[in-house]
Design an enzyme around this catalytic site. Sequence first.
Site, PDB file in Angstrom:
ATOM      1  N   SER A  27       0.824  -1.218   0.000  1.00  0.00           N
ATOM      2  CA  SER A  27       0.000   0.000   0.000  1.00  0.00           C
ATOM      3  C   SER A  27       0.854   1.263   0.000  1.00  0.00           C
ATOM      4  CB  SER A  27      -0.919   0.000   1.221  1.00  0.00           C
ATOM      5  OG  SER A  27      -0.160  -0.169   2.415  1.00  0.00           O
ATOM      6  N   ASN A 114      -2.045  -2.503  13.127  1.00  0.00           N
ATOM      7  CA  ASN A 114      -3.507  -2.361  13.095  1.00  0.00           C
ATOM      8  C   ASN A 114      -3.980  -1.124  13.860  1.00  0.00           C
ATOM      9  OD1 ASN A 114      -3.323  -4.714  11.701  1.00  0.00           O
ATOM     10  ND2 ASN A 114      -4.220  -6.017  13.285  1.00  0.00           N
ATOM     11  N   THR A 159     -41.054  26.900  -8.903  1.00  0.00           N
ATOM     12  CA  THR A 159     -41.355  25.517  -8.519  1.00  0.00           C
ATOM     13  C   THR A 159     -41.586  24.796  -9.841  1.00  0.00           C
ATOM     14  OG1 THR A 159     -43.728  25.884  -8.368  1.00  0.00           O
ATOM     15  CG2 THR A 159     -42.470  26.189  -6.330  1.00  0.00           C
ATOM     16  N   HIS A 160     -41.160  23.542  -9.909  1.00  0.00           N
ATOM     17  CA  HIS A 160     -41.229  22.777 -11.173  1.00  0.00           C
ATOM     18  C   HIS A 160     -40.460  23.487 -12.292  1.00  0.00           C
ATOM     19  CE1 HIS A 160     -44.613  20.537  -9.261  1.00  0.00           C
ATOM     20  NE2 HIS A 160     -44.877  21.750  -8.768  1.00  0.00           N
ATOM     21  N   SER A 281     -14.544  27.446 -26.441  1.00  0.00           N
ATOM     22  CA  SER A 281     -14.649  26.251 -27.279  1.00  0.00           C
ATOM     23  C   SER A 281     -13.595  26.335 -28.361  1.00  0.00           C
ATOM     24  CB  SER A 281     -16.040  26.182 -27.899  1.00  0.00           C
ATOM     25  OG  SER A 281     -16.015  25.384 -29.061  1.00  0.00           O
ATOM     26  N   LYS A 287     -18.488  30.743 -27.804  1.00  0.00           N
ATOM     27  CA  LYS A 287     -18.809  30.040 -26.560  1.00  0.00           C
ATOM     28  C   LYS A 287     -18.028  30.539 -25.349  1.00  0.00           C
ATOM     29  CE  LYS A 287     -21.113  26.865 -25.894  1.00  0.00           C
ATOM     30  NZ  LYS A 287     -21.225  25.470 -26.275  1.00  0.00           N
ATOM     31  N   ASN A 289     -18.058  28.784 -21.628  1.00  0.00           N
ATOM     32  CA  ASN A 289     -18.689  27.679 -20.905  1.00  0.00           C
ATOM     33  C   ASN A 289     -18.437  27.750 -19.399  1.00  0.00           C
ATOM     34  OD1 ASN A 289     -19.551  26.581 -23.360  1.00  0.00           O
ATOM     35  ND2 ASN A 289     -17.601  25.516 -23.629  1.00  0.00           N
ATOM     36  N   GLU A 294     -19.944  23.153 -13.848  1.00  0.00           N
ATOM     37  CA  GLU A 294     -20.216  21.861 -14.497  1.00  0.00           C
ATOM     38  C   GLU A 294     -19.364  20.754 -13.887  1.00  0.00           C
ATOM     39  OE1 GLU A 294     -20.698  21.922 -19.018  1.00  0.00           O
ATOM     40  OE2 GLU A 294     -19.790  23.856 -18.600  1.00  0.00           O
ATOM     41  N   TYR A 321      -9.468  -6.494  12.773  1.00  0.00           N
ATOM     42  CA  TYR A 321      -8.858  -5.982  11.550  1.00  0.00           C
ATOM     43  C   TYR A 321      -8.861  -7.042  10.454  1.00  0.00           C
ATOM     44  CZ  TYR A 321      -5.502  -4.256   8.172  1.00  0.00           C
ATOM     45  OH  TYR A 321      -4.911  -3.857   6.992  1.00  0.00           O
ATOM     46  N   GLN A 326      -7.327  -2.003   4.209  1.00  0.00           N
ATOM     47  CA  GLN A 326      -6.314  -1.227   3.487  1.00  0.00           C
ATOM     48  C   GLN A 326      -6.942  -0.457   2.320  1.00  0.00           C
ATOM     49  OE1 GLN A 326      -2.279  -2.853   3.086  1.00  0.00           O
ATOM     50  NE2 GLN A 326      -2.639  -2.882   0.889  1.00  0.00           N
ATOM     51  N   LYS A 329      -8.210   3.709   2.058  1.00  0.00           N
ATOM     52  CA  LYS A 329      -7.453   4.955   1.932  1.00  0.00           C
ATOM     53  C   LYS A 329      -7.686   5.705   0.629  1.00  0.00           C
ATOM     54  CE  LYS A 329      -4.254   2.930   5.005  1.00  0.00           C
ATOM     55  NZ  LYS A 329      -5.150   1.737   5.009  1.00  0.00           N
TER      56      LYS A 329
HETATM   57  N1  ARG Z   1      -1.167  -1.329   5.266  1.00  0.00           N
HETATM   58  C1  ARG Z   1      -2.094  -1.812   6.214  1.00  0.00           C
HETATM   59  C2  ARG Z   1      -3.432  -1.084   6.079  1.00  0.00           C
HETATM   60  O1  ARG Z   1      -3.454  -0.074   5.490  1.00  0.00           O
HETATM   61  C3  ARG Z   1      -1.572  -1.610   7.597  1.00  0.00           C
HETATM   62  C4  ARG Z   1      -2.086  -2.601   8.594  1.00  0.00           C
HETATM   63  C5  ARG Z   1      -1.608  -3.927   8.247  1.00  0.00           C
HETATM   64  N2  ARG Z   1      -1.930  -4.884   9.225  1.00  0.00           N
HETATM   65  C6  ARG Z   1      -1.849  -6.211   8.987  1.00  0.00           C
HETATM   66  N3  ARG Z   1      -2.173  -6.992   9.952  1.00  0.00           N
HETATM   67  N4  ARG Z   1      -1.449  -6.682   7.831  1.00  0.00           N
HETATM   68  O2  ARG Z   1      -4.468  -1.519   6.540  1.00  0.00           O
END
Ligand code: ARG
Length: 467
Positions: A27, A114, A159-160, A281, A287, A289, A294, A321, A326, A329
């Site tokens: 990660s 964790n 309205t509408h 454009s 144009k 825009n 948007e 956990y 993971q 994120k």
């Molecule tokens: N990279 C992991 C995450 O974002 C960190 C925690 C990993 N824990 C594990 N028991 N593998 O969740």
Amino acid sequence: MSQATNQSWGGRFSEPTDAFVERFTASVSFDQRLAAQDIRGSMAHATMLARVGVLTDDEREAIVTGLSEIRDEIERGEFQWSVPLEDVHMNIEARLTDKIGITGKKLHTGRSRNDQVATDIRLFMRDAIDAIEVELIRLREGMVALADREADTIMPGFTHLQTAQPVTFGHHLLAWQEMLARDHERLLDCRKRVNVMPLGAAALAGTTYPIDRHVTAELLGFNRPAENSLDAVSDRDFAIEFVSFASILLMHMSRMSEELVLWTSAQFDFIDLPDRFCTGSSIMPQKKNPDVPELVRGKTGRVYGHLMGLLTLMKSQPLAYNKDNQEDKEPLFDAVDTVGDCLKAFADMVPAIEPKKVNMFEAARKGFSTATDLADYLVRKGVAFRDAHEIVGESVAYGLKEEKDLSEMSLDELRQFSQVIESDVFEVLTLEGSVAARNHIGGTAPDQVRAAAQRAREALAVLKDQA
Ligand code: ARG
């Protein structure tokens, strides 16, 4: 094993991780964004361990100094991120051991990745929420100031999407502002549940070391340690709550955007957006825009997607956990970035909206927007509302045929439909009279709009003080 190889679980394994699996499970490409929070959390953890006697003061000193040098390396862009080291946590820990030797290996005493990662994300979200609040306040202030300035500017209310009754542009802007005020409350409410500390939950059950979680919580500015270790490492409600705040905010901003896009069209022609917020454009030279609204409207969709993604990520997960987590994120980071950018764009753009007052006024004059006022006038003269409704309906039918607004008809023309109508009717048939008559809290009368803007300014000042 080479330095870049993950040794944190090496002892149990008889063969190295498959090269693809190593990449698949890593990660670090995205969680390196948590580096500053990870270092902050580690410094607090080491300090707490020294306070309770698990580390010596010298060990704590070496760890904190090493971590602050690593922070500088990362800030200068010199840090070598390694995929075999999997994530931000192990990259930083490996570098620390590299720099200070065996003491670096003691940092992980009494914790797990964790509780570490759950703490990092919460620290990150707290910072993100505070930065988003600054932009939200800026947008609300700009909107309230514009509303105050435009308290007398008359436009059609719909309205509408059909002309309904005249309102003031200031009143319309304050309707937007109310949406944002609720979003603001949701953001601050979410922050309360973000600001709880998982650290100390360790892998899932707590730790055998004599840790003091209140010390760590205080060092990190958390309101309190999380109550239950199993919940602490697995809870991602705060992420879902944030993205749900973001989804509702962007739903509101998409509504505002839609109106801005309509209003800039040649058919409405109610406002002008400065050129710096628009694009041209490549083929149609005429144009201009409204790209910013948007795009805000469009970006709403991806944040809704993140909300569904996170809800589904957490669905049916057993305690505690799981590696699934993971995956929290990237959607969370993208939601933070998208909301921040959309708010910035709006905070810059809204104060620069230029209403085309004559067009707004003329549009309100068309479409019999004071028909309700005529009905209310008849009621005041003793006609029952249902009958008044009928009488005005006939006057409108006549106006359509003759191509005349109610206010353009003569007294004799109006009296064809009811003998109770007298010359004072013209006071209510004008647009100014119509809006001024809605003179109660929450109404569109210019005086009410100014008073509401004042209340909003005061509420914002209080929030700003607390921020
Ligand atoms: N990279 C992991 C995450 O974002 C960190 C925690 C990993 N824990 C594990 N028991 N593998 O969740």
